[in-house]
Design a protein around this motif. Structure first.
Motif, PDB file in Angstrom:
ATOM      1  N   GLU A  73     -70.327  77.419 -31.755  1.00  0.00           N
ATOM      2  CA  GLU A  73     -71.572  76.772 -31.338  1.00  0.00           C
ATOM      3  C   GLU A  73     -71.890  77.115 -29.886  1.00  0.00           C
ATOM      4  O   GLU A  73     -73.042  77.409 -29.533  1.00  0.00           O
ATOM      5  CB  GLU A  73     -71.453  75.257 -31.506  1.00  0.00           C
ATOM      6  N   GLN A  74     -70.863  77.098 -29.029  1.00  0.00           N
ATOM      7  CA  GLN A  74     -71.066  77.487 -27.633  1.00  0.00           C
ATOM      8  C   GLN A  74     -71.454  78.959 -27.539  1.00  0.00           C
ATOM      9  O   GLN A  74     -72.333  79.337 -26.769  1.00  0.00           O
ATOM     10  CB  GLN A  74     -69.786  77.225 -26.833  1.00  0.00           C
ATOM     11  N   LEU A  75     -70.803  79.793 -28.319  1.00  0.00           N
ATOM     12  CA  LEU A  75     -71.105  81.229 -28.314  1.00  0.00           C
ATOM     13  C   LEU A  75     -72.576  81.469 -28.627  1.00  0.00           C
ATOM     14  O   LEU A  75     -73.255  82.235 -27.929  1.00  0.00           O
ATOM     15  CB  LEU A  75     -70.210  81.945 -29.325  1.00  0.00           C
ATOM     16  N   ARG A  76     -73.073  80.823 -29.668  1.00  0.00           N
ATOM     17  CA  ARG A  76     -74.465  81.043 -30.080  1.00  0.00           C
ATOM     18  C   ARG A  76     -75.455  80.644 -28.987  1.00  0.00           C
ATOM     19  O   ARG A  76     -76.557  81.177 -28.917  1.00  0.00           O
ATOM     20  CB  ARG A  76     -74.746  80.268 -31.367  1.00  0.00           C
ATOM     21  N   LYS A  77     -75.065  79.720 -28.128  1.00  0.00           N
ATOM     22  CA  LYS A  77     -75.948  79.288 -27.045  1.00  0.00           C
ATOM     23  C   LYS A  77     -76.054  80.323 -25.936  1.00  0.00           C
ATOM     24  O   LYS A  77     -77.030  80.333 -25.188  1.00  0.00           O
ATOM     25  CB  LYS A  77     -75.430  77.978 -26.434  1.00  0.00           C
ATOM     26  N   HIS A  78     -75.047  81.191 -25.827  1.00  0.00           N
ATOM     27  CA  HIS A  78     -74.942  82.019 -24.625  1.00  0.00           C
ATOM     28  C   HIS A  78     -75.020  83.521 -24.854  1.00  0.00           C
ATOM     29  O   HIS A  78     -75.156  84.276 -23.893  1.00  0.00           O
ATOM     30  CB  HIS A  78     -73.642  81.689 -23.890  1.00  0.00           C
ATOM     31  N   VAL A  79     -74.930  83.970 -26.095  1.00  0.00           N
ATOM     32  CA  VAL A  79     -75.006  85.414 -26.341  1.00  0.00           C
ATOM     33  C   VAL A  79     -76.444  85.801 -26.669  1.00  0.00           C
ATOM     34  O   VAL A  79     -77.238  84.965 -27.107  1.00  0.00           O
ATOM     35  CB  VAL A  79     -74.061  85.859 -27.487  1.00  0.00           C
ATOM     36  N   PRO A  80     -76.807  87.062 -26.461  1.00  0.00           N
ATOM     37  CA  PRO A  80     -78.167  87.497 -26.813  1.00  0.00           C
ATOM     38  C   PRO A  80     -78.407  87.456 -28.314  1.00  0.00           C
ATOM     39  O   PRO A  80     -77.461  87.435 -29.115  1.00  0.00           O
ATOM     40  CB  PRO A  80     -78.226  88.927 -26.271  1.00  0.00           C
ATOM     41  N   SER A  81     -79.674  87.449 -28.689  1.00  0.00           N
ATOM     42  CA  SER A  81     -80.033  87.334 -30.108  1.00  0.00           C
ATOM     43  C   SER A  81     -79.585  88.533 -30.926  1.00  0.00           C
ATOM     44  O   SER A  81     -79.519  88.466 -32.156  1.00  0.00           O
ATOM     45  CB  SER A  81     -81.548  87.165 -30.242  1.00  0.00           C
ATOM     46  N   SER A  82     -79.253  89.635 -30.261  1.00  0.00           N
ATOM     47  CA  SER A  82     -78.799  90.829 -30.981  1.00  0.00           C
ATOM     48  C   SER A  82     -77.400  90.672 -31.557  1.00  0.00           C
ATOM     49  O   SER A  82     -76.979  91.445 -32.420  1.00  0.00           O
ATOM     50  CB  SER A  82     -78.810  92.042 -30.043  1.00  0.00           C
ATOM     51  N   VAL A  83     -76.653  89.669 -31.087  1.00  0.00           N
ATOM     52  CA  VAL A  83     -75.277  89.444 -31.546  1.00  0.00           C
ATOM     53  C   VAL A  83     -75.284  88.712 -32.881  1.00  0.00           C
ATOM     54  O   VAL A  83     -76.013  87.733 -33.079  1.00  0.00           O
ATOM     55  CB  VAL A  83     -74.479  88.636 -30.509  1.00  0.00           C
ATOM     56  N   THR A  84     -74.460  89.176 -33.804  1.00  0.00           N
ATOM     57  CA  THR A  84     -74.252  88.494 -35.087  1.00  0.00           C
ATOM     58  C   THR A  84     -73.004  87.627 -34.968  1.00  0.00           C
ATOM     59  O   THR A  84     -71.910  88.143 -34.716  1.00  0.00           O
ATOM     60  CB  THR A  84     -74.060  89.502 -36.229  1.00  0.00           C
ATOM     61  N   ALA A  85     -73.166  86.313 -35.099  1.00  0.00           N
ATOM     62  CA  ALA A  85     -72.038  85.387 -34.972  1.00  0.00           C
ATOM     63  C   ALA A  85     -71.548  84.986 -36.356  1.00  0.00           C
ATOM     64  O   ALA A  85     -72.339  84.584 -37.215  1.00  0.00           O
ATOM     65  CB  ALA A  85     -72.456  84.152 -34.186  1.00  0.00           C
ATOM     66  N   VAL A  86     -70.248  85.092 -36.577  1.00  0.00           N
ATOM     67  CA  VAL A  86     -69.660  84.811 -37.886  1.00  0.00           C
ATOM     68  C   VAL A  86     -68.478  83.873 -37.712  1.00  0.00           C
ATOM     69  O   VAL A  86     -67.575  84.152 -36.926  1.00  0.00           O
ATOM     70  CB  VAL A  86     -69.183  86.117 -38.567  1.00  0.00           C
TER      71      VAL A  86
END
Length: 248
Positions: A73-86
Motif C-alpha cells: 500500500e505504501q509502495l503504490r503511494k510513492h512509485v510512478p504509475s508506470s510501475v506494476t505492483a503485485v
C-alpha cells in the motif's frame, strides 16, 4: 526467519519515512554491467518501493512484487504509475513472464533457498541479468556503536541478520558462482555516508525486524536507553554491496 520476514507490515509507514533511498549511481552500475538496453525489470520483495523508484526513473518498466499488503500500500503511494505492483512472495510468483533484469534490494535473504536460483533463472530473458544489493547501516563512530550495543544489550544482543553462509561480503556471489545457471558473476560497491538526527536514527531502528519482534513496551524501553547515548546527529556507513550475474 519467516516471522522476521513478515514483521515489516506493522511498521510500513515508518519504513517509508525512515529508510533511506537509493542513489542513481546504483542504476548506473547495473546498466553498465548489462551492456545492453534494459526494458523490463522485476523486483523481489520491493517493500515500499525505494529501489523500484530509481530504476523506474530511467524508463525501465518495473514490476514490483511484495508479499505484505501494508508495505505494498505504501509502495503504490510513492512509485510512478508506470510501475506494476503485485502482491506475492517470490516463491509464489508465476513463471509465465520473463524480464531483462531481476533485482533484490536487501530482500534476497528472506527467500527460500530451495529453488531460489532455478526461479530467478526462469524469470530472466536469455542473457538477462540478476543483481542483489544491500545497504546495512553502521555507526561510523565505533565508540558510539559500542555504547548503543551496551544500551540495548539487556534485551537485544544483535540487531542484524547474519547472511545465509556467514560471509556478508561474498554472499550471494558464493551461491551464484556455484550455480550453472549464471555466469560473469561480479561484486562491486557504492560508497556512501549518511547523516541522521538522533530521532531519525531511532526511527531507522524502529524499522528493523529485530526490534519489531520485541514487545511494544520493551521496544520503547530499548529506544529510550539508546537515545540517552546518542549525540544530536550521527553518521552512518551505508555502503551498497552489489552482486551481479548473467543468466547462462
Amino acid at each position: 526467519m519467516v516471522e522476521r520476514a513478515l514483521s515489516f507490515g506493522a511498521a510500513a509507514a515508518a519504513y517509508e519515512r525512515f529508510r533511506t533511498g537509493y542513489p542513481d549511481e546504483l542504476v548506473d552500475k547495473v546498466l553498465e554491467y548489462a551492456g545492453r538496453t534494459v526494458n523490463t525489470a522485476l523486483e523481489i520483495g520491493a517493500g515500499t518501493g525505494k529501489a523500484t523508484r530509481v530504476f523506474a526513473a530511467t524508463g525501465i518498466a518495473v514490476t514490483a512484487t511484495e508479499p505484505d499488503a501494508a508495505m505494498l500500500e505504501q509502495l503504490r503511494k510513492h512509485v510512478p504509475s508506470s510501475v506494476t505492483a503485485v502482491q506475492g512472495a517470490f516463491e509464489d510468483l508465476p513463471l509465465t513472464s520473463t524480464f531483462d533484469l531481476v533485482f533484490a534490494a536487501a530482500s534476497l535473504h528472506w527467500t527460500d533457498p530451495t529453488d531460489r536460483w532455478t526461479r530467478v533463472s526462469a524469470l530472466l530473458n536469455p542473457g538477462g541479468i540478476f543483481v542483489s544489493f544491500n545497504r546495512p547501516l553502521y555507526l561510523a563512530d565505533k565508540d558510539l556503536d559500542e555504547a548503543v550495543r551496551v544500551a540495548r544489550s539487556e534485551f537485544l544482543e544483535d540487531d542484524g541478520i547474519p547472511p545465509p553462509d556467514g560471509t556478508s561480503e561474498e554472499w550471494p556471489g558464493t551461491e551464484l558462482r556455484r550455480s550453472d545457471r549464471f555466469t560473469d558473476v561480479r561484486r562491486t560497491s557504492v560508497e556512501r555516508r549518511t547523516t541522521l538526527t538522533a530521532a531519525g536514527y531511532i526511527g531507522h531502528l524502529s524499522t528493523l525486524s529485530a526490534y519489531l519482534l520485541l514487545r511494544s513496551t520493551t521496544r520503547e524501553q530499548v529506544f529510550e536507553r539508546i537515545a540517552t547515548v546518542l549525540p544530536d546527529e550521527v553518521t552512518l556507513i551505508s555502503d551498497l554491496t552489489l552482486h551481479l550475474a548473467r543468466r547462462s
